[in-house]
Design an enzyme around this catalytic site. Structure first.
Site, PDB file in Angstrom:
ATOM      1  N   ASP A  96       0.860  -1.184   0.000  1.00 36.80           N
ATOM      2  CA  ASP A  96       0.000   0.000   0.000  1.00 36.80           C
ATOM      3  C   ASP A  96       0.905   1.245   0.000  1.00 36.80           C
ATOM      4  O   ASP A  96       1.757   1.400   0.886  1.00 36.80           O
ATOM      5  CB  ASP A  96      -0.877   0.000   1.273  1.00 36.80           C
ATOM      6  CG  ASP A  96      -2.246   0.617   1.028  1.00 36.80           C
ATOM      7  OD1 ASP A  96      -3.249   0.045   1.485  1.00 36.80           O
ATOM      8  OD2 ASP A  96      -2.295   1.668   0.345  1.00 36.80           O
ATOM      9  N   ASP A 197      -2.915   4.766  -2.325  1.00 38.86           N
ATOM     10  CA  ASP A 197      -3.915   5.345  -1.434  1.00 38.86           C
ATOM     11  C   ASP A 197      -4.305   6.754  -1.898  1.00 38.86           C
ATOM     12  O   ASP A 197      -3.429   7.584  -2.158  1.00 38.86           O
ATOM     13  CB  ASP A 197      -3.284   5.422  -0.034  1.00 38.86           C
ATOM     14  CG  ASP A 197      -4.280   5.766   1.049  1.00 38.86           C
ATOM     15  OD1 ASP A 197      -5.204   4.962   1.258  1.00 38.86           O
ATOM     16  OD2 ASP A 197      -4.155   6.850   1.638  1.00 38.86           O
ATOM     17  N   GLU A 239      -6.352   4.002  -5.932  1.00 36.74           N
ATOM     18  CA  GLU A 239      -7.627   4.213  -5.251  1.00 36.74           C
ATOM     19  C   GLU A 239      -8.074   5.629  -5.581  1.00 36.74           C
ATOM     20  O   GLU A 239      -7.338   6.587  -5.316  1.00 36.74           O
ATOM     21  CB  GLU A 239      -7.492   4.082  -3.737  1.00 36.74           C
ATOM     22  CG  GLU A 239      -8.808   4.333  -3.011  1.00 36.74           C
ATOM     23  CD  GLU A 239      -8.655   4.764  -1.560  1.00 36.74           C
ATOM     24  OE1 GLU A 239      -7.648   5.403  -1.225  1.00 36.74           O
ATOM     25  OE2 GLU A 239      -9.554   4.452  -0.755  1.00 36.74           O
ATOM     26  N   HIS A 313     -11.082  -2.672   3.501  1.00 34.21           N
ATOM     27  CA  HIS A 313     -10.957  -2.371   4.939  1.00 34.21           C
ATOM     28  C   HIS A 313     -11.689  -1.086   5.324  1.00 34.21           C
ATOM     29  O   HIS A 313     -11.736  -0.717   6.502  1.00 34.21           O
ATOM     30  CB  HIS A 313      -9.476  -2.254   5.298  1.00 34.21           C
ATOM     31  CG  HIS A 313      -8.838  -1.113   4.591  1.00 34.21           C
ATOM     32  ND1 HIS A 313      -8.659  -1.062   3.217  1.00 34.21           N
ATOM     33  CD2 HIS A 313      -8.387   0.069   5.047  1.00 34.21           C
ATOM     34  CE1 HIS A 313      -8.127   0.082   2.878  1.00 34.21           C
ATOM     35  NE2 HIS A 313      -7.945   0.786   3.963  1.00 34.21           N
ATOM     36  N   ASP A 314     -12.230  -0.387   4.303  1.00 32.16           N
ATOM     37  CA  ASP A 314     -12.986   0.849   4.580  1.00 32.16           C
ATOM     38  C   ASP A 314     -14.480   0.638   4.430  1.00 32.16           C
ATOM     39  O   ASP A 314     -15.251   1.597   4.541  1.00 32.16           O
ATOM     40  CB  ASP A 314     -12.594   1.952   3.569  1.00 32.16           C
ATOM     41  CG  ASP A 314     -11.178   2.443   3.740  1.00 32.16           C
ATOM     42  OD1 ASP A 314     -10.579   2.851   2.737  1.00 32.16           O
ATOM     43  OD2 ASP A 314     -10.666   2.400   4.890  1.00 32.16           O
TER      44      ASP A 314
HETATM   45  O1  TEU Z   1      -9.242   5.812   2.164  1.00 32.60           O
HETATM   46  C1  TEU Z   1      -9.627   6.918   1.426  1.00 32.60           C
HETATM   47  C2  TEU Z   1     -10.897   7.393   1.859  1.00 32.60           C
HETATM   48  O2  TEU Z   1     -11.295   8.419   1.411  1.00 32.60           O
HETATM   49  C3  TEU Z   1     -11.751   6.558   2.744  1.00 32.60           C
HETATM   50  O3  TEU Z   1     -11.223   6.622   4.038  1.00 32.60           O
HETATM   51  C4  TEU Z   1     -13.140   7.101   2.697  1.00 32.60           C
HETATM   52  O4  TEU Z   1     -13.062   8.487   2.652  1.00 32.60           O
HETATM   53  C5  TEU Z   1     -13.920   6.756   3.896  1.00 32.60           C
HETATM   54  O5  TEU Z   1     -13.693   5.467   4.291  1.00 32.60           O
HETATM   55  C6  TEU Z   1     -15.353   6.973   3.503  1.00 32.60           C
HETATM   56  O6  TEU Z   1     -16.011   7.499   4.591  1.00 32.60           O
HETATM   57  C7  TEU Z   1      -7.842   5.594   2.170  1.00 32.60           C
HETATM   58  C8  TEU Z   1      -7.604   4.335   2.976  1.00 32.60           C
HETATM   59  O7  TEU Z   1      -8.203   3.235   2.308  1.00 32.60           O
HETATM   60  C9  TEU Z   1      -8.192   4.567   4.344  1.00 32.60           C
HETATM   61  O8  TEU Z   1      -8.113   3.393   5.141  1.00 32.60           O
HETATM   62  C10 TEU Z   1      -7.420   5.700   5.003  1.00 32.60           C
HETATM   63  O9  TEU Z   1      -8.019   5.993   6.249  1.00 32.60           O
HETATM   64  C11 TEU Z   1      -7.429   6.964   4.133  1.00 32.60           C
HETATM   65  O10 TEU Z   1      -7.194   6.711   2.758  1.00 32.60           O
HETATM   66  C12 TEU Z   1      -6.323   7.906   4.578  1.00 32.60           C
HETATM   67  O11 TEU Z   1      -5.081   7.318   4.247  1.00 32.60           O
END
Ligand code: TEU
Ligand code: CA
Length: 552
Positions: A96, A197, A239, A313-314
């Site tokens: 990542d 990311d 992403e 994971h989000d």
């Molecule tokens: O996520 C990008 C992100 O925008 C998400 O966190 C999204 O905004 C949120 O889940 C929706 O409410 C990436 C990573 O996947 C995430 O785990 C990180 O927290 C974020 O970037 C910051 O690095």
């Protein structure tokens, strides 16, 4: 050079995959111990969420040393061992790349924030106070203002996520050079590529109020390709929550010299409430989901490449958000997997999805761990939302529900840990776990294994042209893939009640049964009638006018 087109990816959230030393936190040695599970599944590469040095304000998405490993995950030696052990199993490790921001504990930020004359001052985004306050009223994604005051130099810095994640200034060429050097350092260590990311954020022009899709975004990505990726057999998957079918080819077009594929999120945000975002998710709407996937299949039909996924994971777990957690849990998990994996693109399996794991729900805010939930909870209550209403939304669509430990067996700790887990383990672990599901020839794992094997080296599944059917049917999802005179037809009832429809013109579902979430079927006859969560694929010669027989 495109090894990733017929392989299936598997996302590991290291904190929750496998703990090897009893501290309740997953780690690299635990991943090594479980590699044969992924071999059995047929996985071709792993997307490994961050394991770098980090104070863990955002569970590792706040990096304080890009060239070292957080002690709770292990050591660089463990990382090298993981790369080597995975390589022995023909599994590549895609790491990542989190370079929109660092941790505020990164030495770069420590130096930059200490003095306005610091050499690396310009590696971050500083602005003077305006009328004694922040330069503008932009909010961060994780609650609170996006501009954070730094007393040492009486200036504000941009932090779009948490205050502990200061945004990097990508306009600085020295910063970019350091990022390229770090990327090459990891590729030279043998990793198979990067998941990037929030990569749509690196071209931001804050003074113009542009955060994603900024003016220099593609310049930076093309420079990254020239400086790091060109000539290497490495996967670059971005992403981009802001990506649309109009911008997708700017990132992934074959002549763009940028990325190989991307994660877009239109099928996710289509079900978010307009006013409250993810915290008040809309009811499931299959036609909205089908529309997004169809648009993206067609947009990237001839160029670019899709990343296919339901969860990460989000996001909430697939079977909880889109399927059925009850009587049809297994069948709905299979139906969702079938319609996703047989589209054009590279499928990604999120850890635990291969056994139909469900969301873990928490009753009290104290049981949640995610900074995004905790901050938005405080803001929601301050704005008058009832605690239980917010918690209901957090359970439905928050990030913790899908981040709880993978359920390996029915021992206390679910085979994940012998210690106290960092986050609660799903109480259904005695019924839903790898050991139980793996032993079931009709289980979810067995289905995913067959599905993943189908893709390997199969020109029709990898390259076949996509054509949608029944776009507006609220329960049925149907499409075909065609290649070299052969057709694969996929038809699924993505609902918990029987679904029927006349056969739409042009859809012919006849041929050899390929895979089904229920008993194998080879055809649909003159009318489509599918049981709840019945999904199947058939394969045969491209139907069409029967060849004229030679005159006797
Ligand atoms: O996520 C990008 C992100 O925008 C998400 O966190 C999204 O905004 C949120 O889940 C929706 O409410 C990436 C990573 O996947 C995430 O785990 C990180 O927290 C974020 O970037 C910051 O690095
Ligand atoms: Ca551990």
């Amino acid at each position: 050079m495109t090894w990733w087109k017929d392989r299936t990816g598997y996302q590991i959230y290291p904190r929750s995959f496998q703990d090897s030393n009893g501290d309740g936190i997953g780690d690299l040695r635990g991943i090594i111990d479980r590699l044969d599970h992924l071999v059995d599944l047929g996985i071709g590469f792993i997307w490994l969420s961050p394991v770098y040095s980090s104070p863990m304000a955002d569970n590792g998405y706040d990096i304080s040393d890009y060239r070292n490993i957080a002690p709770e995950f292990g050591t660089l030696g463990d990382m090298d061992r993981l790369i080597a052990e995975a390589d022995k199993r023909d599994i590549r490790i895609v790491m990542d790349l989190v370079v929109n921001h660092t941790s505020d504990q990164h030495p770069w930020f420590q130096e930059a924030s200490a003095s306005s004359q610091a050499e690396k001052r310009d590696w971050y985004l500083w602005r003077a106070p305006v009328n004694g306050g922040p330069p503008d009223d932009r909010r961060s994604y994780f609650g609170g203002p996006a501009w954070r005051y730094s007393a040492a130099t009486e200036m504000y810095y941009l932090a779009l996520f948490t205050p502990e994640q200061p945004d990097l200034n990508w306009n600085n060429a020295d910063l970019r050079a350091e990022i390229w050097d770090m990327m090459r350092w990891w590729l030279d260590r043998g990793i198979g590529g990067f998941r990037m990311d929030v990569i749509d954020h690196i071209g931001k022009d804050v003074d113009a109020g542009i955060i994603t899709d900024g003016p220099r975004l593609h310049d930076h990505l093309q420079e990254m390709h020239r400086e790091v990726l060109a000539g290497r057999d490495a996967l670059a998957v971005g992403e981009a929550w802001s990506a649309t079918t109009d911008t997708a080819l700017l990132y992934t077009g074959r002549d763009r010299g940028e990325l190989d594929m991307m994660f877009q999120f239109a099928h996710i945000t289509a079900l978010w409430d307009d006013g409250h975002g993810k915290w008040r998710p809309k009811r499931f709407d299959l036609t909205a989901i089908k529309r997004v996937w169809t648009d993206w299949q067609i947009a990237l039909q001839d160029d670019g490449w899709n990343a296919l996924f339901w969860a990460n994971h989000d996001l909430p777990r697939a079977v909880s958000r889109y399927g059925d957690e009850g009587a049809y849990r297994v069948r709905s998990a299979k139906a969702l997997a079938l319609v996703l994996h047989l589209m054009k693109g590279t499928p990604f399996v999120y850890q635990g999805e291969e056994i139909g794991m469900t969301n873990t729900r928490f009753d009290r805010i104290e049981d949640f761990r995610d900074i995004e939930v905790l901050n938005h909870y405080a803001e929601a209550l301050a704005a008058g939302t009832a605690a239980q209403d917010f918690i209901a939304g957090a359970n439905a669509n928050g990030r913790d529900g899908g981040r709880t430990p993978v359920l390996w067996d029915d021992a206390p700790g679910a085979g994940f840990t012998t210690g106290t887990p960092w986050i609660g383990i799903n109480a259904n672990y005695k019924d839903i776990n790898v050991a139980v599901d793996h032993a079931d020839p009709n289980g979810v794992f067995a289905f995913y294994r067959q599905l993943i094997a189908l893709r390997r080296g199969d020109g029709l599944i990898v390259h076949g042209r996509f054509a949608p059917f029944l776009d507006d049917h609220p329960q049925l999802w149907a499409y075909t893939r065609e290649q070299a005179g052969e057709q694969l037809s996929v038809i699924a009832n993505i609902s918990g009640t029987e679904a029927s429809s006349p056969v739409p013109p042009g859809l012919q579902v006849t041929g050899q049964p390929v895979l089904s979430s229920m008993a194998p079927r080879g055809s649909i006859g003159t009318k489509i009638t599918l049981a709840p969560w019945e999904a199947f694929a058939v394969r045969g010669p491209l139907p069409g006018p029967s060849p004229t027989l030679p005159a006797k």
